[in-house]
Design a protein around this motif. Structure first.
Motif, PDB file in Angstrom:
ATOM      1  N   LYS A 180       0.811  -1.220   0.000  1.00 16.59           N
ATOM      2  CA  LYS A 180       0.000   0.000   0.000  1.00 16.59           C
ATOM      3  C   LYS A 180       0.849   1.278   0.000  1.00 16.59           C
ATOM      4  N   ILE A 181       2.142   1.160   0.287  1.00 17.22           N
ATOM      5  CA  ILE A 181       2.994   2.341   0.421  1.00 17.22           C
ATOM      6  C   ILE A 181       3.560   2.718  -0.944  1.00 17.22           C
ATOM      7  N   HIS A 182       3.257   3.928  -1.404  1.00 21.55           N
ATOM      8  CA  HIS A 182       3.795   4.367  -2.697  1.00 21.55           C
ATOM      9  C   HIS A 182       4.985   5.296  -2.535  1.00 21.55           C
ATOM     10  N   ALA A 183       5.094   5.972  -1.396  1.00 16.34           N
ATOM     11  CA  ALA A 183       6.204   6.871  -1.107  1.00 16.34           C
ATOM     12  C   ALA A 183       6.113   7.240   0.377  1.00 16.34           C
ATOM     13  N   PRO A 184       7.250   7.458   1.014  1.00 15.38           N
ATOM     14  CA  PRO A 184       8.613   7.392   0.489  1.00 15.38           C
ATOM     15  C   PRO A 184       9.061   5.957   0.266  1.00 15.38           C
ATOM     16  N   TRP A 206      11.817  -9.526   2.779  1.00 15.73           N
ATOM     17  CA  TRP A 206      12.208  -8.135   2.519  1.00 15.73           C
ATOM     18  C   TRP A 206      11.454  -7.643   1.298  1.00 15.73           C
ATOM     19  N   TRP A 207      10.883  -6.441   1.425  1.00 15.81           N
ATOM     20  CA  TRP A 207      10.209  -5.790   0.309  1.00 15.81           C
ATOM     21  C   TRP A 207      10.741  -4.369   0.161  1.00 15.81           C
ATOM     22  N   ALA A 208      11.113  -3.992  -1.049  1.00 10.84           N
ATOM     23  CA  ALA A 208      11.402  -2.590  -1.355  1.00 10.84           C
ATOM     24  C   ALA A 208      10.072  -1.964  -1.767  1.00 10.84           C
ATOM     25  N   VAL A 209       9.516  -1.132  -0.893  1.00 12.27           N
ATOM     26  CA  VAL A 209       8.164  -0.624  -1.136  1.00 12.27           C
ATOM     27  C   VAL A 209       8.223   0.785  -1.716  1.00 12.27           C
ATOM     28  N   ALA A 210       7.489   0.984  -2.800  1.00  8.35           N
ATOM     29  CA  ALA A 210       7.339   2.275  -3.492  1.00  8.35           C
ATOM     30  C   ALA A 210       6.616   1.986  -4.791  1.00  8.35           C
ATOM     31  N   ARG A 211       5.942   2.991  -5.342  1.00 11.91           N
ATOM     32  CA  ARG A 211       5.447   2.870  -6.706  1.00 11.91           C
ATOM     33  C   ARG A 211       6.593   3.292  -7.625  1.00 11.91           C
ATOM     34  N   LEU A 212       7.032   2.382  -8.479  1.00 15.54           N
ATOM     35  CA  LEU A 212       8.182   2.635  -9.334  1.00 15.54           C
ATOM     36  C   LEU A 212       7.712   3.030 -10.724  1.00 15.54           C
ATOM     37  N   PRO A 213       8.144   4.198 -11.221  1.00 14.93           N
ATOM     38  CA  PRO A 213       7.700   4.653 -12.544  1.00 14.93           C
ATOM     39  C   PRO A 213       8.423   3.925 -13.669  1.00 14.93           C
ATOM     40  N   LYS A 214       7.718   3.750 -14.774  1.00 14.66           N
ATOM     41  CA  LYS A 214       8.336   3.263 -16.002  1.00 14.66           C
ATOM     42  C   LYS A 214       8.789   4.485 -16.790  1.00 14.66           C
ATOM     43  N   ARG A 215      10.084   4.620 -16.958  1.00 11.86           N
ATOM     44  CA  ARG A 215      10.614   5.772 -17.682  1.00 11.86           C
ATOM     45  C   ARG A 215      11.026   5.349 -19.091  1.00 11.86           C
ATOM     46  N   PRO A 216      10.894   6.246 -20.076  1.00 18.93           N
ATOM     47  CA  PRO A 216      11.327   5.915 -21.442  1.00 18.93           C
ATOM     48  C   PRO A 216      12.809   5.555 -21.481  1.00 18.93           C
ATOM     49  N   ALA A 217      13.182   4.704 -22.415  1.00 20.28           N
ATOM     50  CA  ALA A 217      14.580   4.320 -22.564  1.00 20.28           C
ATOM     51  C   ALA A 217      15.438   5.553 -22.819  1.00 20.28           C
TER      52      ALA A 217
END
Length: 798
Positions: free
Chosen positions: A433-437, A452-463
């Protein structure tokens, strides 16, 4: 004349005694009464709060709403000033009590718009589920804070700063959590410098300071199932970065942390052992407040931020978690193209778009109000508007894009849920549920799971997009194109090796590429691996405590092995460093010389390009320092202001001579007295000390000489500068260890103490314990708690 002197002396004694008596009377009245019976209107049943030997409240209630109501009261009783300061800091309202000197900080945080964002969160999260247990608990907690504000004693620091007491709201809790999000965003401190390097000096310079995760540095292991579908303004931004660094924050931001979990197959007890020490800027009171909360079906010991009801880390009788910073890059800066004929518009792809404008008013004590326009493009708030002197750059406005703003915050809901989780499956659902930080959550439970979980909403950035430098907002080509599902976040469950950890280092690839971020050097990670990635199968909490206090940096001896041969003449000083194992004990002399040498290398190699910046103290510089020092071809070695072409060998030699000369002038010619304890000290400063050195002597705690250093596991870090003094700025904000074979008897330690009330015996009763690396119990067994508490009990009645 003798009789006159006697009269004056007698009068002086009377005045001193009167002042001392006044202070003692004032202190006695301000000290929290931990043996009391109070009425809290609206309680459904009596609540008991027992206090242990270190002032930790153990609260027992018959239902959760009463539990959090009472907790709000006792939390405010110990930390109301800290709550108020965090609320005002995050809300941009310090100027109301400290005057115009706080205006730059207020302009910055008012522009960050935490209250505006909090209102959106309340509308979309709280009001859609008003009967949810976490909402009821939140409202009860706020009600408890306000009960103390209405009936409790006004803290001394409130009176000295002349701060009016006003009620708290759920919005206030949310804006404090917003400040937590800002504190974790390293991009605020680094991206402006990277942009300056890239645009002014070019890619060869940038590579040494902002390269990818260095080869052979340890990465956090992950596990995944491969998914084939997932395969000109620089100067302005540099000035903005300088303003960021110059902000005088009463509570410093977050910096790092260590955390690991050892599986039961490697422990003597047969159950997982969790270890966590969060790295945060030191201040007084301590960042964390500890409390034990108990209601039917809920038995939880947690660490709480001031003004928040749910533990950001902690454990129950079933499972628990620790935190470190994920360090993912969740902040981008966009250069917008302004309409020269209409400053209220910017260009996007093929048309002009209107900026939204929100008006804010900052009230200033003893001065006129200041009006502030917060302007926003599709990419985010125009951040250069914040500071005086930068408004002339509106033809190249800079927008702040931040993941934190993109979704309503569910931090409160997630932390409430984690505290109620009984195993790794339930905890994973809450972590998602945690998108940031960005946070690393390390989990262990009595069922034997570790995760272990690295929690955040990770953006898809253009190449091809480099998110660590300023992006182009006018074309749309640099904009994120979507978001990864949580299943693609770095994570691991029950690894075969029986150990998992995070030390803010780069996670390994989950199949969608390495997550961009401001990960710290691998020094701590390498040392953790050396100490716990072994065949040892009988770990105990006592042995884990030795690891959490380790003061060896394993990377520094390797660096020295490569650069010391370039020092021209063999000397006793060079030999001293050649024999160094990287240990930072109080009696060590090597770190005193090493860091002074590093400072002079920086001064000679980098200041000619960057000037007097704070770049030496960013995580990115620390991460790339080793590869830079080993790179003979780096353009940084040449001084751009001289006709000659300086070399690495020249710079290293000149810097070494200067370091030795400085230390001889500072500490004398006898190398045996260049002890680390003389230059490496820890003082916990209260915000009120900014206003008065005299008050600082009353409210500050320390200084204490401390071991540890930069990127040791016991990470007592500091700014490297010309002074030769390494005053600790951040480090472990707690050190806690839990064996899930006996979760009711964990151990921990705070840097100073539980209470924020200067007259309390618990204001600094853990300071020496912390400095020496020791710990005290985290009790959860009621029989033991009642025995320890004695008559230290507050009974709350309806």
């Amino acid at each position: 004349m003798k009789w006159l002197k006697r009269i004056l002396f007698t009068l002086l004694i009377v005045v001193v005694v009167a002042v001392a008596a006044g202070w003692l009377f004032l202190f006695r009245n301000k000290t929290p009464n931990l043996s009391n019976e109070l009425s809290l209107p609206g309680l459904k049943a009596p609540v008991e709060a027992y206090y242990d030997d270190y002032g930790v409240p153990h609260i027992y209630a018959e239902n959760e709403e009463d539990l959090f109501y009472a907790f709000g009261y006792v939390h405010a009783q110990d930390r109301l000033f800290q709550m108020e300061m965090l609320r005002r800091l995050a809300d941009g309202r310090l100027s109301e009590v400290f005057g115009a000197k706080a205006l730059p900080t207020d302009r910055f945080f008012r522009t960050l718009s935490f209250r505006h964002y909090a209102r959106q969160t309340i509308d979309s999260v709280y009001r859609k589920q008003p009967q949810a247990p976490f909402v009821k608990a939140m409202e009860a907690y706020v009600k408890g804070i306000n009960a103390y504000i209405s009936t409790g004693e006004t803290p001394l620091d409130f009176e000295l700063a002349k701060i009016p007491k006003t009620p708290f709201t759920v919005e206030d809790v949310e804006i404090i959590q917003g400040y937590m999000g800002y504190g974790f965003a390293e991009a605020f401190r680094s991206e402006a410098v990277f942009t300056t390097i890239a645009e002014k000096w070019g890619p060869a310079y940038l590579k040494d300071m902002a390269g990818d995760w260095p080869v052979d540095e340890p990465m956090i292991p992950t596990q995944h199932t491969p998914d084939p579908a997932v395969v000109g303004a620089a100067g302005v931004l540099a000035q903005v970065a300088g303003r960021f660094q110059a902000l005088d924050l009463p509570y410093p931001p977050y910096h790092g942390s260590n955390g690991w979990v050892i599986s039961g197959k490697k422990t003597r007890s047969g159950k997982p052992i969790l270890s966590n020490d969060t790295h945060i800027g030191f201040a007084q009171p301590s960042v964390w407040y500890e409390a034990h909360l108990n209601a039917p079906g809920f038995n939880f010991y947690g660490s709480f931020l001031a003004g928040t009801p749910f533990g950001a880390l902690g454990h129950s009788d079933k499972g628990g978690w620790g935190l470190t910073m994920f360090e993912n890059d969740d902040v981008d800066f966009y250069r917008e193209k302004a309409n020269p004929e209409n400053p209220g518009q910017v260009w996007f792809k093929d048309h002009w778009e209107n900026l939204s404008v929100r008006k804010e008013t900052i009230h200033i004590k003893d001065s006129s109000d200041v009006a502030l326009d917060v302007r926003e493009s599709r990419h985010g708030i125009l951040i250069h508007d914040v500071f005086d002197g930068l408004k002339d750059h509106r033809q190249q406005p800079i927008a702040l894009w931040w993941t934190y703003y993109k979704f309503p915050s569910r931090l409160a809901e997630a932390f409430y849920g984690l505290a109620h989780s009984s195993d790794a499956t339930e905890a994973a659902a809450q972590a998602a549920k945690i998108h940031a930080p960005g946070l690393n959550i390390m989990w262990g439970d009595t069922k034997g799971n570790i995760a272990w979980w690295a929690v955040a909403r990770l953006p898809k950035r253009p190449a091809g997009v480099r998110p660590y430098v300023m992006l182009d907002g006018s074309t749309g080509n640099d904009d994120p194109v979507g978001w990864y599902d949580f299943s693609q976040n770095p994570q691991i469950l029950n690894p075969p090796r029986g150990v998992l950890y995070s030390a803010n280092n780069q996670p390994a690839d989950m199949g969608n590429g390495l997550v961009p971020g401001y990960y710290v050097p691998g020094d701590r990670a390498r040392r953790i691996e050396q100490l716990i990635f072994t065949d040892k199968k009988d770990w105990t909490p006592q042995e884990v405590r030795k690891v959490i206090n380790d003061v060896t940096n394993p990377e520094y001896p390797l660096i020295l092995k490569d650069i010391l041969p370039l020092v021209d003449r063999p000397s006793a000083d060079a030999e001293l460093l050649a024999r160094w194992s990287g240990v930072h004990e109080l009696a060590s002399t090597e770190p005193t010389l090493f860091y002074k040498w590093i400072w002079h290398i920086y001064r000679l190699a980098i200041q000619d390009e960057l000037g007097e910046t704070n770049f030496l103290n960013t995580t990115s510089f620390k991460r790339n320092m080793a590869s830079f020092l080993r790179n003979d071809a780096s353009p940084w070695w040449d001084n751009v202001h001289t006709p000659a072409k300086e070399t690495r060998k020249q710079i290293l030699n000149e810097a070494f001579k200067a370091a030795v000369a400085d230390l001889e002038a500072q500490l004398g010619t006898d190398r045996k007295v260049w002890n680390w304890e003389k230059v490496h000290t820890l003082e916990h400063k209260h915000p009120i000390s900014v206003a008065s050195d005299l008050l600082g002597r009353l409210f500050n705690v320390g200084p204490y000489p401390v071991p540890g250093g930069r990127e040791t596991i016991n990470n007592l870090d500091f700014h490297i500068d010309s002074t030769g003094l390494y005053k600790v700025t951040y480090g472990p904000a707690l050190r806690r260890i839990v064996d899930f074979a006996d979760p009711l008897n964990g151990t921990g330690c705070l840097p100073t103490g539980q209470s924020g009330v200067v007259s309390s015996e618990h204001y600094k009763d853990q300071a020496e314990l912390f400095a020496s690396g020791e710990a005290r119990p985290e009790l959860m067994n009621k029989e033991a708690i009642v025995k320890v508490a004695g008559d230290r009990k507050i009974t709350f009645r309806p």
